[in-house]
Design a protein around this motif. Structure first.
Motif, mmCIF file in Angstrom:
data_model
loop_
_atom_site.group_PDB
_atom_site.id
_atom_site.type_symbol
_atom_site.label_atom_id
_atom_site.label_comp_id
_atom_site.label_asym_id
_atom_site.label_seq_id
_atom_site.Cartn_x
_atom_site.Cartn_y
_atom_site.Cartn_z
ATOM 1 N N CYS B 106 67.259 34.147 71.574
ATOM 2 C CA CYS B 106 65.808 34.031 71.381
ATOM 3 C C CYS B 106 65.026 34.107 72.695
ATOM 4 O O CYS B 106 63.828 34.358 72.688
ATOM 5 C CB CYS B 106 65.462 32.706 70.700
ATOM 6 S SG CYS B 106 65.845 32.685 68.947
ATOM 7 N N LYS B 110 61.207 35.588 72.991
ATOM 8 C CA LYS B 110 60.242 34.502 73.217
ATOM 9 C C LYS B 110 59.386 34.802 74.444
ATOM 10 O O LYS B 110 58.186 34.561 74.452
ATOM 11 C CB LYS B 110 60.994 33.181 73.412
ATOM 12 C CG LYS B 110 60.230 31.996 72.880
ATOM 13 C CD LYS B 110 61.119 30.836 72.472
ATOM 14 C CE LYS B 110 61.667 30.094 73.646
ATOM 15 N NZ LYS B 110 62.674 29.095 73.245
ATOM 16 N N ASN B 111 60.017 35.356 75.470
ATOM 17 C CA ASN B 111 59.279 35.713 76.680
ATOM 18 C C ASN B 111 58.255 36.804 76.417
ATOM 19 O O ASN B 111 57.324 36.988 77.196
ATOM 20 C CB ASN B 111 60.235 36.182 77.772
ATOM 21 C CG ASN B 111 60.942 35.025 78.427
ATOM 22 O OD1 ASN B 111 60.394 33.933 78.512
ATOM 23 N ND2 ASN B 111 62.164 35.250 78.860
ATOM 24 N N ASP B 115 55.604 35.461 67.861
ATOM 25 C CA ASP B 115 55.606 34.174 67.168
ATOM 26 C C ASP B 115 57.029 33.823 66.742
ATOM 27 O O ASP B 115 57.923 34.662 66.723
ATOM 28 C CB ASP B 115 54.644 34.166 65.977
ATOM 29 C CG ASP B 115 55.041 35.168 64.923
ATOM 30 O OD1 ASP B 115 56.008 34.881 64.199
ATOM 31 O OD2 ASP B 115 54.395 36.239 64.846
ATOM 32 N N ARG B 116 57.212 32.543 66.393
ATOM 33 C CA ARG B 116 58.552 32.004 66.211
ATOM 34 C C ARG B 116 59.358 32.756 65.148
ATOM 35 O O ARG B 116 60.531 33.033 65.320
ATOM 36 C CB ARG B 116 58.439 30.524 65.840
ATOM 37 C CG ARG B 116 59.590 29.717 66.415
ATOM 38 C CD ARG B 116 59.533 28.297 65.951
ATOM 39 N NE ARG B 116 60.632 28.052 65.037
ATOM 40 C CZ ARG B 116 60.752 26.950 64.312
ATOM 41 N NH1 ARG B 116 59.830 26.018 64.364
ATOM 42 N NH2 ARG B 116 61.789 26.798 63.522
ATOM 43 N N VAL B 119 60.529 36.026 66.497
ATOM 44 C CA VAL B 119 61.578 35.790 67.495
ATOM 45 C C VAL B 119 62.911 35.545 66.809
ATOM 46 O O VAL B 119 63.934 36.165 67.141
ATOM 47 C CB VAL B 119 61.214 34.572 68.380
ATOM 48 C CG1 VAL B 119 62.417 34.124 69.192
ATOM 49 C CG2 VAL B 119 60.054 34.908 69.300
ATOM 50 N N GLU B 120 62.897 34.653 65.804
ATOM 51 C CA GLU B 120 64.158 34.292 65.156
ATOM 52 C C GLU B 120 64.712 35.441 64.325
ATOM 53 O O GLU B 120 65.924 35.642 64.269
ATOM 54 C CB GLU B 120 63.962 33.028 64.321
ATOM 55 C CG GLU B 120 63.735 31.841 65.235
ATOM 56 C CD GLU B 120 63.609 30.522 64.504
ATOM 57 O OE1 GLU B 120 63.514 30.544 63.251
ATOM 58 O OE2 GLU B 120 63.595 29.485 65.176
#
Lengths: 272, 280
Positions: B106, B110-111, B115-116, B119-120
């Protein structure tokens, strides 16, 4: 990037100074520093400068390498100079607003500046002409008597030379991991202190992991070659004094006596 | 949509006695979708060259363009470039740092400020694609085996969805099985995603089977830049650079020397088989 940092500034060439026993060079540096501190007359400094110039000449190391070490202490040098210049009370020769410069101040400021510069150049002559390993060997042998009072001289020397040996390697690893994380979008120079500290985690964790790995591998390799510490251990290249080393000690003694004579005992009057 | 290198030169230790010209006047066009093998022996400048492609190093002279923009222009975002040009370093497992594999993968997306959820999703996709078994997803990366660590690390770059994927010696230190697996993985990633892949290696065997184009570097300069078959025709020159042709090609040359009229152009085992059968 990080690779540009040089550590252990050994300058490779062949000269009498390079070939001297590291113990001689250690003793010479100590004695030289002592002479700089002991002397307080102009004549002593002239002797010190001439002696250093002769040694540099003999070492075949270009002078600009010596001066390189000065850069890091330039701030300190200027600070001491200015502090001494204004702080020492005495016969006022210049006054402006609340600042006064005394004759004694000028005298002390110049002396301190000369002392510091010579000290730095003098000790860089040693590091430029001696490899870190050689230096550690010299130190180990010179400090050997301390073993009688249970100082682990060999172990300390071994630890020092191992750490010196691994500094370039760790720098390279740092550079590599930094780049690898940057390739994944990390940045190490953005945001406030807290953010910067946090951004170090992706760098420090892998760095610690690989340092432990290296330490583990190295200790295993040492054990495999039956390393058991310093007791009964012989050197591949044992240090022993040669004729030139004895001559160097004589020259050193002569310098010290001369320097103290012209710099302390004979009164030349003040520098100013 | 391509990477263009225009007379790129890079020097280490400029202005000192220790000047080394690691990359010497290299000009290249890397079009979209190509599978390129960058070959050279240790110290030939190949690793230094690929670090220019995502702006980790700035050339001493020369320019690099990505989609027509100079990547060292002030208003060009290096972070964005690095998400488009993914670089997997040699021994990428050394860059793992998180508490579990999933979190580590991740890190890249993430960098990018996604959004989460995104990312996931990307991390999950990437881990699936590198074929890491599900039960490892939430284990510490330091508990995985060497080959699995490397897969996880490659997933960490893949999760950024690069358009150009560069792998610096991805097979270094792996056993033959691990090596085949990683190379097969790279080939399948490229097939599925249709991205440009640059495979850096010193082994011709690694690249011969897969790539469309081979670039050979020697002492910082490009010697050959052609289709594999054309490059391997220069067997002697390659050997004088400390490189070799693929083992099968070597075998074919040996057969020819001992009087069999085989085609020495074979570069894969399959082709060699056919050539030998033809001859018989």
């Amino acid at each position: 990037m990080l690779k540009d940092i040089t550590l252990g500034q050994y300058y490779q060439t062949d000269s009498v100074i390079h070939r001297l026993d590291p113990r001689v060079k250690l003793a010479a540096t100590m004695l030289y520093i002592c002479s700089l501190v002991a002397v307080d007359q102009a004549g002593g400094y002239v002797a010190a400068v001439l002696f250093l110039a002769a040694v540099i000449r003999l070492s075949h190391v270009p002078f600009r390498f010596m001066v390189r070490g000065m850069r890091s202490i330039l701030f300190l040098l200027v600070l001491t100079f200015v502090m001494n210049l204004f702080m020492i009370k005495g016969e006022v020769i210049f006054a402006f607003w609340k600042l006064t410069i005394s004759r004694e101040g000028v005298d002390m400021a110049v002396k301190m500046a000369v002392r510091l510069s010579l000290l730095i150049i003098g000790s860089s002559v040693m590091t430029l002409t001696t490899t870190p390993n050689n230096l550690m060997d010299g130190m180990e042998k010179a400090l050997k008597p301390l073993q009688k009072v249970r100082v682990p001289v060999h172990e300390i020397a071994m630890m020092m030379s191992i750490s010196l040996r691994f500094i370039p390697m760790l720098l390279e690893k740092t550079d590599r991991i930094m780049k690898a994380q940057m390739a994944r979008g990390a940045s190490f120079d953005e945001g406030n202190i807290l953010k910067k500290a946090k951004s170090m985690v992706p760098l420090l964790v892998p760095l610690f992991v690989s340092s432990f790995q290296i330490a583990d591998d190295l200790s295993m390799a040492m054990e495999n070659r039956c390393y058991r510490g310093g007791e009964g251990r012989t050197k591949m290249k044992p240090l022993h004094y040669e004729k030139r080393d004895y001559i160097a000690y004589l020259v050193l003694a002569a310098y010290f006596v001369l320097c103290i004579t012209v710099g302390r005992i004979v009164r030349w009057g003040r520098i100013f | 949509m391509a990477l263009i290198l225009d007379h790129v030169t890079y020097e280490y230790g400029s202005g000192t006695e220790l000047l080394v010209r690691a990359v010497n006047d290299v000009s290249l066009v890397i079009p979209d979708g190509q599978f390129i093998g960058l070959i050279g022996h240790t110290g030939s400048g190949k690793s230094t060259l690929v670090q220019h492609l995502n702006a980790l190093l700035k050339p001493t002279s020369g320019n690099i363009y990505y989609n027509g923009e100079d990547i060292h222009d002030k208003d060009f975002s290096k972070k964005k470039l690095r998400s488009k040009v993914g670089l997997v370093f040699q021994y990428p497992e050394h860059q793992l740092f998180e508490t579990d594999v999933f979190a580590d993968v991740c890190f890249g997306p993430k960098n990018l400020g996604l959004d989460r959820k995104e990312v996931e999703l990307r991390a999950f996709e990437a881990l699936k694609q590198v074929g890491l078994p599900d039960e490892y997803f939430y284990q510490s990366p330091f508990d995985l085996s060497g080959g699995q660590k490397r897969r996880a690390a490659i997933a960490g770059v893949l999760a950024m969805k690069p358009e150009v994927l560069i792998l610096d010696e991805p097979t270094a230190g792996l056993d033959p099985k691990g090596r085949d697996e990683i190379l097969g993985l790279v080939a399948s990633i490229r097939k599925e995603r249709g991205i440009t892949v640059i495979l850096v290696s010193h082994s011709m065997d690694d690249v011969a089977e897969y790539v469309d184009r081979i670039i050979v570097m020697n002492r910082g300069s490009i010697c050959y830049d052609d289709e594999p078959r054309q490059v391997f025709a220069h067997k002697e020159e390659l050997e004088s650079m400390g490189l070799s042709v693929p083992q099968v090609t070597d075998v074919m040359y040996a057969l020819k020397r001992s009087g069999w009229a085989v085609d020495t152009g074979a570069i894969t085992i399959e082709e060699a088989k056919r050539a030998i059968l033809d001859c018989l």
